[in-house]
Design a protein around this motif. Structure first.
Motif, short mmCIF file in Angstrom:
data_model
loop_
_atom_site.label_atom_id
_atom_site.label_comp_id
_atom_site.label_asym_id
_atom_site.label_seq_id
_atom_site.Cartn_x
_atom_site.Cartn_y
_atom_site.Cartn_z
N MET A 1 10.52 50.50 64.37
CA MET A 1 10.42 50.36 65.85
C MET A 1 9.34 50.45 66.51
O MET A 1 9.05 50.42 67.46
CB MET A 1 11.53 51.67 66.27
CG MET A 1 12.69 51.49 65.84
SD MET A 1 13.70 50.28 66.14
CE MET A 1 14.15 50.56 68.02
N ASP B 1 6.73 48.43 67.05
CA ASP B 1 6.25 47.26 67.52
C ASP B 1 7.10 47.04 68.87
O ASP B 1 6.46 46.46 69.58
CB ASP B 1 6.43 45.72 66.71
CG ASP B 1 7.81 45.87 65.95
OD1 ASP B 1 7.87 44.68 65.45
OD2 ASP B 1 8.69 46.68 66.23
N ILE B 2 8.23 47.90 68.82
CA ILE B 2 9.05 47.77 70.07
C ILE B 2 8.27 48.47 71.20
O ILE B 2 7.85 48.24 72.16
CB ILE B 2 10.36 48.03 69.93
CG1 ILE B 2 11.11 47.46 68.97
CG2 ILE B 2 11.00 48.17 71.29
CD1 ILE B 2 12.55 47.45 69.08
N ASN C 1 5.61 46.97 72.43
CA ASN C 1 5.62 45.77 73.49
C ASN C 1 6.32 46.03 74.94
O ASN C 1 6.33 45.28 75.71
CB ASN C 1 6.72 44.81 72.78
CG ASN C 1 5.99 43.88 72.13
OD1 ASN C 1 4.97 43.21 72.37
ND2 ASN C 1 6.62 43.51 70.66
N SER C 2 6.74 47.33 74.97
CA SER C 2 7.51 47.71 76.27
C SER C 2 6.45 48.37 77.14
O SER C 2 6.84 49.22 77.73
CB SER C 2 8.69 48.68 75.78
OG SER C 2 7.95 49.80 74.99
N ALA C 3 5.52 47.79 77.28
CA ALA C 3 4.39 48.16 78.32
C ALA C 3 5.14 47.52 79.60
O ALA C 3 6.12 47.07 79.76
CB ALA C 3 3.20 47.13 78.24
N PRO C 4 4.82 48.42 80.85
CA PRO C 4 5.25 48.16 82.15
C PRO C 4 4.98 46.52 82.24
O PRO C 4 4.18 45.72 81.84
CB PRO C 4 4.36 48.76 82.97
CG PRO C 4 3.20 49.32 82.26
CD PRO C 4 3.59 49.30 81.04
N VAL C 5 5.92 46.03 83.28
CA VAL C 5 6.15 44.67 83.71
C VAL C 5 4.76 44.35 84.24
O VAL C 5 4.42 44.73 85.09
CB VAL C 5 7.36 44.43 84.72
CG1 VAL C 5 7.69 42.85 84.75
CG2 VAL C 5 8.70 45.17 84.29
N ARG C 6 4.60 43.00 83.73
CA ARG C 6 3.23 42.59 84.16
C ARG C 6 3.68 41.81 85.54
O ARG C 6 4.60 41.23 85.88
CB ARG C 6 2.65 41.32 83.17
CG ARG C 6 2.04 41.83 82.12
CD ARG C 6 1.70 40.72 81.34
NE ARG C 6 2.55 40.07 80.75
CZ ARG C 6 2.80 40.25 79.36
NH1 ARG C 6 2.29 40.95 78.85
NH2 ARG C 6 3.84 39.15 78.97
N ASN C 7 2.70 41.99 86.41
CA ASN C 7 3.00 41.17 87.82
C ASN C 7 2.79 39.71 87.55
O ASN C 7 1.64 39.16 86.84
CB ASN C 7 1.67 41.74 88.59
CG ASN C 7 1.75 41.08 89.92
OD1 ASN C 7 2.55 40.15 90.20
ND2 ASN C 7 1.06 41.58 91.00
N PRO C 8 3.88 39.00 87.81
CA PRO C 8 3.74 37.55 87.41
C PRO C 8 2.73 36.70 88.10
O PRO C 8 2.24 35.69 87.59
CB PRO C 8 5.33 37.02 87.84
CG PRO C 8 5.63 38.11 88.82
CD PRO C 8 5.16 39.32 88.41
N ALA D 1 -0.65 37.63 86.20
CA ALA D 1 -0.54 37.53 84.75
C ALA D 1 -1.13 36.61 83.96
O ALA D 1 -1.65 36.54 82.82
CB ALA D 1 0.92 37.84 84.03
N HIS D 2 -0.97 35.31 84.73
CA HIS D 2 -1.46 34.30 84.41
C HIS D 2 -2.74 33.77 84.94
O HIS D 2 -3.01 34.09 86.04
CB HIS D 2 -0.52 33.07 84.31
CG HIS D 2 0.78 33.52 83.63
ND1 HIS D 2 0.98 33.40 82.29
CD2 HIS D 2 1.96 33.92 84.11
CE1 HIS D 2 2.16 33.76 81.73
NE2 HIS D 2 2.72 34.28 82.99
N ASP E 1 7.83 36.60 81.36
CA ASP E 1 6.79 36.01 82.05
C ASP E 1 6.29 34.80 81.42
O ASP E 1 4.96 34.69 81.38
CB ASP E 1 5.93 36.87 82.52
CG ASP E 1 6.26 37.84 83.49
OD1 ASP E 1 7.29 37.73 84.24
OD2 ASP E 1 5.55 38.80 83.65
N ARG F 1 5.87 34.70 78.35
CA ARG F 1 5.38 34.89 77.05
C ARG F 1 6.20 35.64 76.01
O ARG F 1 7.16 36.33 76.57
CB ARG F 1 3.95 35.91 77.34
CG ARG F 1 3.10 35.31 78.11
CD ARG F 1 1.98 36.48 78.42
NE ARG F 1 0.74 35.61 79.14
CZ ARG F 1 -0.03 36.71 79.84
NH1 ARG F 1 -0.09 37.98 79.73
NH2 ARG F 1 -0.94 36.10 80.38
#
Ligand SMILES: Nc1ncnc2c1ncn2[C@@H]1O[C@H](COP(=O)(O)OP(=O)(O)OP(=O)(O)O)[C@@H](O)[C@H]1O
Ligand SMILES: [Mg+2]
Lengths: 348, 508
Positions: A1, A3-4, A7-14, A17-18, B217, B219
């Protein structure tokens, strides 16, 4: 578990993020628009015609062109307001002539002042258009069929009532308008067309009825289920189309100083090509739902300019028709190319 | 030889103003069902569209059986053995069921005359398999949404693909049809087909899938890993970055309040003969039933979109004759959220703002019938914001939004309409779990503020979460009433009893 958890970092601001994606400003959008393409064509042809014939840019030629353009613009507007509902009005010419003849009758036989006479003529236009609208809505048939039929009926009735006679005793004040020059080049008719264009633009951008007509044209079922009275909106659009057609007719009456039953040819068919050219060159979708008042305006102007220029170059009148047909094809192809260019470069 | 049927490496795709996919990886193994998950707008459908030749990717590459795969058209993808059920409807409404199912094969040889008797026979096979109760020669446009969805599935199955992608196939299906679909999916899996399954219903995912890829998003939040060992909350966290919040609303009872809407022995052209119900002020009344039980048809009759042939409809105690949706909205303040966003709910070629604002224009207009976009924006943005509609701007064409985001707008436009009676038909079809909770909250807020809500949904958990009282409809009749005490097992059991009880009676 493990890697989970990772991966469960806080939501990126859309938005952040890019890497930033190309977004166009309003000015950039205008440069890529159909309207801008028309302006380029107008400038291009002005240069071509002016270099071939110096007459082209003379005051008189510009004045005459503006005056003719005004009529073509009104004819284009008349078709445009029905095209946005996803329909057609083949009776633009017939209604325009009927209304104009009624106006002539009011001035000559009833001896009315030109203002109320014009008003009366516009009312007739609205009524004839509304009749089309009601029949289309009630019958559920396509406007093509209905307006094809009513066009003949209306024109025939007008010929019967006027006995194919012209009204030539129209108010001098009214025909002066058709010959008046503002600053040597500008016709009041072109001014009228500009004012009406601005009003139409405002109406379809800011009024409920205008927006509801567009919604009804884009998706009648969804519009109906959103509480829009689609039938009523279609009737309004046809009534408006009638009014605009009569404006075109009255412009012709004012210019020639007479209301002549054949001013738009048999059944008003001479108006058919300009009626379609303006809106189609202007980028109005034939399936409805989207309007471009400026595009129609410029499209009609371009057509007038080409006609004037070609005639000035002493090209035979029948060739002019051929060239206009070609212009329509070229414009449509150019628009197609523009769209695929935009799509390829991800600009739309 | 690779162990994977299909692999995507660092696939990237941008649309104007949006990065839809950013270096996404995906590996499919034969004989497995791969869940593709993520919030609305995460990029699931975009990935599927790239795999099926609808869109071209900007960067990265894809492989099938180790050889490069870059379909330039849907036809190329089909030829490579990739089949799909798209999220958005993809049938030709005026064609028959059979013609739609075999569309690809029919169009392969345009000069060959069509053997209709054979076509219908072949179609019967797929209809039987999916238990679709429809004649192969019926026009698709005459079918209800759920059946159209099943026809789509039949169409994809008929291609016998090696890779089959199902983009929210169950969104408008009820449990029964979903189970049917799953038994077929399992059979295909056992035959070695690689399936991709997209759904916002995590129970379904856990039931049928064995591998999972989550997008966030655009990814990878996780990449082709086994589903085993992942609990529901683990998946939710991958999708939205936090755990799910399940509202524990207490029981509500509004039956002693005034009646807002009453039906007395209503008969309709659609087939109802005698429907009576009363909806109280501020109540959320659920209307549950299987597909084709007549719920949507009843709603359409109430709002004047379909004909009422008998009985009485009373609004706030006075009998009303509602003949159009405009009547319903402007004279009676009744609104209706359609279950069919694509053809009835939205005007796809118009902007997000125009769609969300269409119901408020008349309320906002001034004396000369004009309004500004700014005022519309002000009126709708609280709802649009609350539902987190993901769009580069409010002026974006709504057809370019992801399916779930379109659905949000289709609901938002009525939540903003300020009606006193709102009929909501399948509000959360294709909406992700996070937003679903927001939709429920908004419905609840409306009810608390006095709006009466008639909620039609095939989603049982949603029904039990939101409704105060539930009516069960079957074969165009109301079979029973269940008071919702939020005890899921008891309530759902009682509902199913009403339905099965009635079909047993009907069978005798
Ligand atoms: N044709 C298009 N033009 C512009 N943007 C698009 C287009 N198609 C998709 N997008 C954008 O790409 C993003 C990803 O959309 P996509 O449809 O893949 O989402 P999704 O994961 O399938 O969501 P949903 O669960 O709502 O179906 C969204 O932000 C959407 O607005
Ligand atoms: Mg999607």
């Amino acid at each position: 578990m493990a890697d989970i958890e990772q991966n469960s970092a806080p939501v990126r601001n859309p938005v952040t993020a890019h890497p930033p994606v190309r977004q166009m400003t309003a000015v950039q959008r205008f440069f890529l628009s159909n309207e801008f393409g028309l302006i380029v064509l107008i400038v291009l042809f002005t240069i071509i015609f002016a270099s071939i014939s110096p007459m082209f840019l003379s005051n008189f030629s510009l004045y005459a062109m503006g005056r003719t353009a005004a009529v073509n613009i009104m004819i284009g507007f008349s078709m445009m307001v029905v095209i946005v509902t996803g329909g057609l009005n083949l009776g633009v010419g017939a209604i325009g002539v009927c209304g104009a003849m009624f106006g002539g009758w009011l001035m000559q036989a009833a001896g009315l002042h030109w203002l109320p006479a014009c008003f009366g003529a516009l009312i007739v236009g609205a009524l004839l258009g509304a009749t089309n609208g009601v029949m289309i809505v009630k019958s559920g048939l396509h406007s093509f069929i209905i307006t094809l039929a009513t066009m003949s009926v209306m024109f025939g009735a007008m010929i019967f009532l006027t006995q194919a006679e012209s009204f030539r005793e129209i108010s001098p004040a009214f025909s002066t308008l058709g010959r008046m020059k503002i600053l040597a080049v500008l016709s009041p008719m072109l001014l009228t067309a500009i004012v009406i264009g601005v009003l139409l633009w405002l109406a379809f951008k800011f009024t409920t009825v205008g927006r509801e007509i567009l919604a009804a044209g884009a998706n009648a079922r969804a519009a109906e289920l959103s509480g829009i009275r689609v039938g009523r909106m279609i009737t309004y659009a046809h009534a408006l189309s009638g009014v605009l057609a009569v404006v075109a007719g009255l412009m012709l009456v004012s210019r020639t100083g007479a209301a002549i039953p054949s001013m738009a040819g048999q059944l008003g068919q001479d108006w058919l090509l300009p009626a379609f050219l303006g809106p189609v060159l202007g980028g109005n979708l034939l399936t409805g739902g989207r309007i471009s008042v400026l595009g129609t305006f410029l499209g009609a102007f371009l057509v007038t300019m080409l006609t004037t220029g070609l005639l000035l170059m002493q090209v035979g009148a029948f060739w002019v028709q051929t060239y206009l047909g070609l212009l329509l094809l070229i414009a449509v192809l150019l628009d197609l190319a523009r769209r695929s260019y935009l799509a390829r470069n991800k600009l739309v | 030889m690779s162990q994977f049927t299909f692999q995507a490496h660092a696939v990237t795709k941008t649309f104007p103003g949006v990065v839809a996919l950013d270096k996404v990886n995906l590996s499919l193994t034969p004989g497995s069902v791969h869940a593709l998950l993520g919030e609305n707008g995460a990029g699931k459908s975009t990935l599927i569209k790239i795999m099926t030749g609808v869109h071209r990717h900007d960067a990265g590459h894809m492989e099938i059986d180790g050889t490069l795969f870059a379909p330039q058209s849907t036809r190329e993808a089909i030829a490579a053995g990739v089949g799909v059920v798209h999220q958005e409807r993809n049938v030709i409404p005026r064609f028959s069921v059979a013609e739609n199912i075999f569309l690809e094969t029919l169009s392969a040889d345009p000069w060959k005359p069509i053997n209709y008797p054979k076509l219908y026979r072949d179609a019967e096979h797929w209809l039987d398999l999916l238990e679709i109760d429809a004649d192969p020669s019926t026009k698709v446009e005459d079918l209800p949404v759920a059946k159209i969805q099943l026809v789509e599935i039949a169409k994809a199955l008929a291609l016998k693909s090696r890779i089959l992608m199902l983009d929210e196939p169950t969104a408008s299906l009820t449990q029964h049809e979903t189970e049917r679909l799953f038994s077929i999916v399992k059979r295909l899996r056992d035959d070695g087909v690689s399936l991709v399954f997209v759904s916002h219903k995590l129970e379904e995912v856990q039931e049928i899938c064995d591998q999972v890829t989550v997008l966030r998003d655009g990814r990878n939040a996780c990449e082709s890993q086994p589903l085993e060992g992942l609990g529901r909350q683990d998946i939710v966290r991958l999708m939205i970055g936090r755990t799910e919040q399940i509202p524990t609303w207490s029981q509500r009872d509004c039956r002693d309040r005034d009646v807002a809407l009453e039906l007395r022995g209503v008969a309709t052209q659609a087939g109802h003969t005698d429907v009576s119900l009363s909806l109280h002020k501020g109540e959320v009344l659920g209307l549950y039933g299987l597909v084709g039980s007549g719920r949507t048809e009843l709603a359409k009759a109430i709002i004047g979109a379909d004909k009422v042939t008998g009985g009485e409809i009373l609004v706030e105690g006075t009998p009303r004759n509602i003949t159009s949706v405009a009547d319903a909205l402007h004279q009676n303040r009744i609104g209706y959220v359609s279950e069919d966003r694509k053809s009835e709910g939205l005007i796809l070629m118009h902007s997000v703002l125009d769609n969300a604002g269409i119901t408020v224009w008349r309320r906002l207009q001034n004396a000369i019938g004009a309004f500004t976009d700014r005022s519309v924006e002000k009126a709708v943005s609280p709802v649009v914001k609350k539902l987190e509609v993901r769009t580069p701007s409010l002026h974006q064409t709504i057809g370019n939004l992801s399916g779930g985001n379109q659905q949000k707008v289709s609901v938002a436009k009525w939540l903003a309409a300020n009606v006193s009676i709102l009929i909501i038909d399948e509000p959360t079809v294709g909406v992700d779990i996070k937003t679903k909770a927001y939709v429920h909250e908004l419905i609840r807020d409306l009810a608390d503020a006095g709006t009466s809500v008639l909620l039609i949904t095939s989603d049982m958990p949603e029904m039990v979460t939101v409704a105060d009282r539930i009516l069960v409809m079957d074969e165009f009749q109301i079979r029973g009433e269940v008071i919702n005490d939020r005890d899921y097992d008891r309530v759902s059991h009682e509902i199913m009893q009403h339905i099965h009880g009635s079909s047993e009676v009907a069978a005798e």
